[in-house]
Design a protein around this motif. Structure first.
Motif, PDB file in Angstrom:
ATOM      1  N   LEU A  70       7.159  -6.210  13.318  1.00  0.00           N
ATOM      2  CA  LEU A  70       6.020  -5.592  12.641  1.00  0.00           C
ATOM      3  C   LEU A  70       6.282  -4.933  11.426  1.00  0.00           C
ATOM      4  O   LEU A  70       5.423  -4.979  10.617  1.00  0.00           O
ATOM      5  N   THR A  71       7.470  -4.195  11.233  1.00  0.00           N
ATOM      6  CA  THR A  71       7.920  -3.620  10.136  1.00  0.00           C
ATOM      7  C   THR A  71       8.337  -4.589   9.092  1.00  0.00           C
ATOM      8  O   THR A  71       7.980  -4.318   7.780  1.00  0.00           O
ATOM      9  N   CYS A  72       8.570  -5.889   9.612  1.00  0.00           N
ATOM     10  CA  CYS A  72       8.870  -7.082   8.484  1.00  0.00           C
ATOM     11  C   CYS A  72       7.688  -7.297   7.791  1.00  0.00           C
ATOM     12  O   CYS A  72       7.513  -7.886   6.696  1.00  0.00           O
ATOM     13  N   ASN A  73       6.519  -7.061   8.425  1.00  0.00           N
ATOM     14  CA  ASN A  73       5.144  -7.374   7.631  1.00  0.00           C
ATOM     15  C   ASN A  73       5.183  -6.638   6.440  1.00  0.00           C
ATOM     16  O   ASN A  73       4.521  -7.097   5.464  1.00  0.00           O
ATOM     17  N   LEU A  74       5.602  -5.368   6.198  1.00  0.00           N
ATOM     18  CA  LEU A  74       5.619  -4.918   4.787  1.00  0.00           C
ATOM     19  C   LEU A  74       6.669  -5.458   4.048  1.00  0.00           C
ATOM     20  O   LEU A  74       6.191  -5.704   2.733  1.00  0.00           O
ATOM     21  N   LEU A  75       7.599  -5.930   4.452  1.00  0.00           N
ATOM     22  CA  LEU A  75       8.512  -6.614   3.448  1.00  0.00           C
ATOM     23  C   LEU A  75       8.022  -7.958   2.991  1.00  0.00           C
ATOM     24  O   LEU A  75       8.131  -8.454   1.944  1.00  0.00           O
ATOM     25  N   LYS A  76       7.212  -8.717   3.961  1.00  0.00           N
ATOM     26  CA  LYS A  76       6.642  -9.879   3.776  1.00  0.00           C
ATOM     27  C   LYS A  76       5.454  -9.852   2.745  1.00  0.00           C
ATOM     28  O   LYS A  76       5.522 -10.639   1.936  1.00  0.00           O
ATOM     29  N   ASN A  77       5.035  -8.723   2.686  1.00  0.00           N
ATOM     30  CA  ASN A  77       3.825  -8.500   1.709  1.00  0.00           C
ATOM     31  C   ASN A  77       4.393  -7.416   0.615  1.00  0.00           C
ATOM     32  O   ASN A  77       3.528  -6.676  -0.049  1.00  0.00           O
ATOM     33  N   ILE A  78       5.514  -7.404   0.387  1.00  0.00           N
ATOM     34  CA  ILE A  78       6.136  -6.209  -0.636  1.00  0.00           C
ATOM     35  C   ILE A  78       5.476  -6.520  -2.309  1.00  0.00           C
ATOM     36  O   ILE A  78       5.265  -5.580  -2.934  1.00  0.00           O
ATOM     37  N   ASP A  79       5.032  -7.783  -2.373  1.00  0.00           N
ATOM     38  CA  ASP A  79       4.250  -7.838  -3.741  1.00  0.00           C
ATOM     39  C   ASP A  79       2.984  -7.470  -3.821  1.00  0.00           C
ATOM     40  O   ASP A  79       2.433  -7.244  -4.735  1.00  0.00           O
ATOM     41  N   LYS A  80       2.501  -7.272  -2.656  1.00  0.00           N
ATOM     42  CA  LYS A  80       1.035  -6.639  -2.457  1.00  0.00           C
ATOM     43  C   LYS A  80       1.323  -4.938  -2.703  1.00  0.00           C
ATOM     44  O   LYS A  80       0.060  -4.267  -2.701  1.00  0.00           O
ATOM     45  N   VAL A  81       2.370  -4.245  -2.372  1.00  0.00           N
ATOM     46  CA  VAL A  81       2.360  -2.943  -2.350  1.00  0.00           C
ATOM     47  C   VAL A  81       2.036  -2.542  -3.861  1.00  0.00           C
ATOM     48  O   VAL A  81       2.583  -2.846  -4.938  1.00  0.00           O
ATOM     49  N   HIS A  82       1.320  -1.258  -4.057  1.00  0.00           N
ATOM     50  CA  HIS A  82       0.644  -0.722  -5.198  1.00  0.00           C
ATOM     51  C   HIS A  82       0.515   0.826  -4.798  1.00  0.00           C
ATOM     52  O   HIS A  82       0.603   1.274  -3.635  1.00  0.00           O
ATOM     53  N   THR A  83       0.209   1.360  -5.794  1.00  0.00           N
ATOM     54  CA  THR A  83      -0.550   2.680  -5.713  1.00  0.00           C
ATOM     55  C   THR A  83      -1.570   2.952  -6.522  1.00  0.00           C
ATOM     56  O   THR A  83      -1.911   2.254  -7.429  1.00  0.00           O
ATOM     57  N   THR A  84      -2.031   4.127  -6.273  1.00  0.00           N
ATOM     58  CA  THR A  84      -3.276   4.586  -7.182  1.00  0.00           C
ATOM     59  C   THR A  84      -2.903   5.437  -7.864  1.00  0.00           C
ATOM     60  O   THR A  84      -1.741   6.152  -8.073  1.00  0.00           O
ATOM     61  N   GLU A  85      -3.683   6.005  -8.910  1.00  0.00           N
ATOM     62  CA  GLU A  85      -3.460   7.159  -9.901  1.00  0.00           C
ATOM     63  C   GLU A  85      -3.241   8.469  -9.145  1.00  0.00           C
ATOM     64  O   GLU A  85      -2.236   9.201  -9.654  1.00  0.00           O
ATOM     65  N   LEU A  86      -3.809   8.736  -8.102  1.00  0.00           N
ATOM     66  CA  LEU A  86      -3.674   9.760  -7.343  1.00  0.00           C
ATOM     67  C   LEU A  86      -2.359   9.839  -6.545  1.00  0.00           C
ATOM     68  O   LEU A  86      -1.531  10.804  -6.461  1.00  0.00           O
ATOM     69  N   GLY A  87      -2.046   8.514  -6.078  1.00  0.00           N
ATOM     70  CA  GLY A  87      -0.585   8.371  -5.558  1.00  0.00           C
ATOM     71  C   GLY A  87       0.217   8.546  -6.469  1.00  0.00           C
ATOM     72  O   GLY A  87       1.455   9.249  -6.123  1.00  0.00           O
TER      73      GLY A  87
END
Length: 75
Positions: free
Chosen positions: A1-18
């Motif tokens: 389940l947690t490896c899903n984050l690593l598989k999608n690391i290229d999708k990780v982003h943030t917003t101006e507020l973040g």
């Protein structure tokens, strides 16, 4: 389940507020540093709708469905 984050690391982003929360909470100049932290030996857990990555005495909160970095806090 947690490896899903690593598989999608290229999708990780943030917003101006973040970015504002990250800068305020852990005093960094850029959120990109935090994205690099996620892939570098981080302890990743999932609770509900968020992933929590723990590395270098920092906890980074990432939304599990949108892969948005919400905030980061020191331990």
């Amino acid at each position: 389940l947690t490896c899903n984050l690593l598989k999608n690391i290229d999708k990780v982003h943030t917003t101006e507020l973040g970015i504002k929360y990250i800068k305020k909470n852990i005093d960094v100049k850029t959120h990109r540093v935090r994205k690099n932290k996620i892939v570098s030996n981080a302890k990743i857990t999932r609770k509900g709708k968020n992933y929590y990555t723990e590395v270098d005495n920092i906890i980074i909160t990432v939304n599990a469905s949108s892969f948005t970095i919400i905030t980061a806090h020191p331990l």
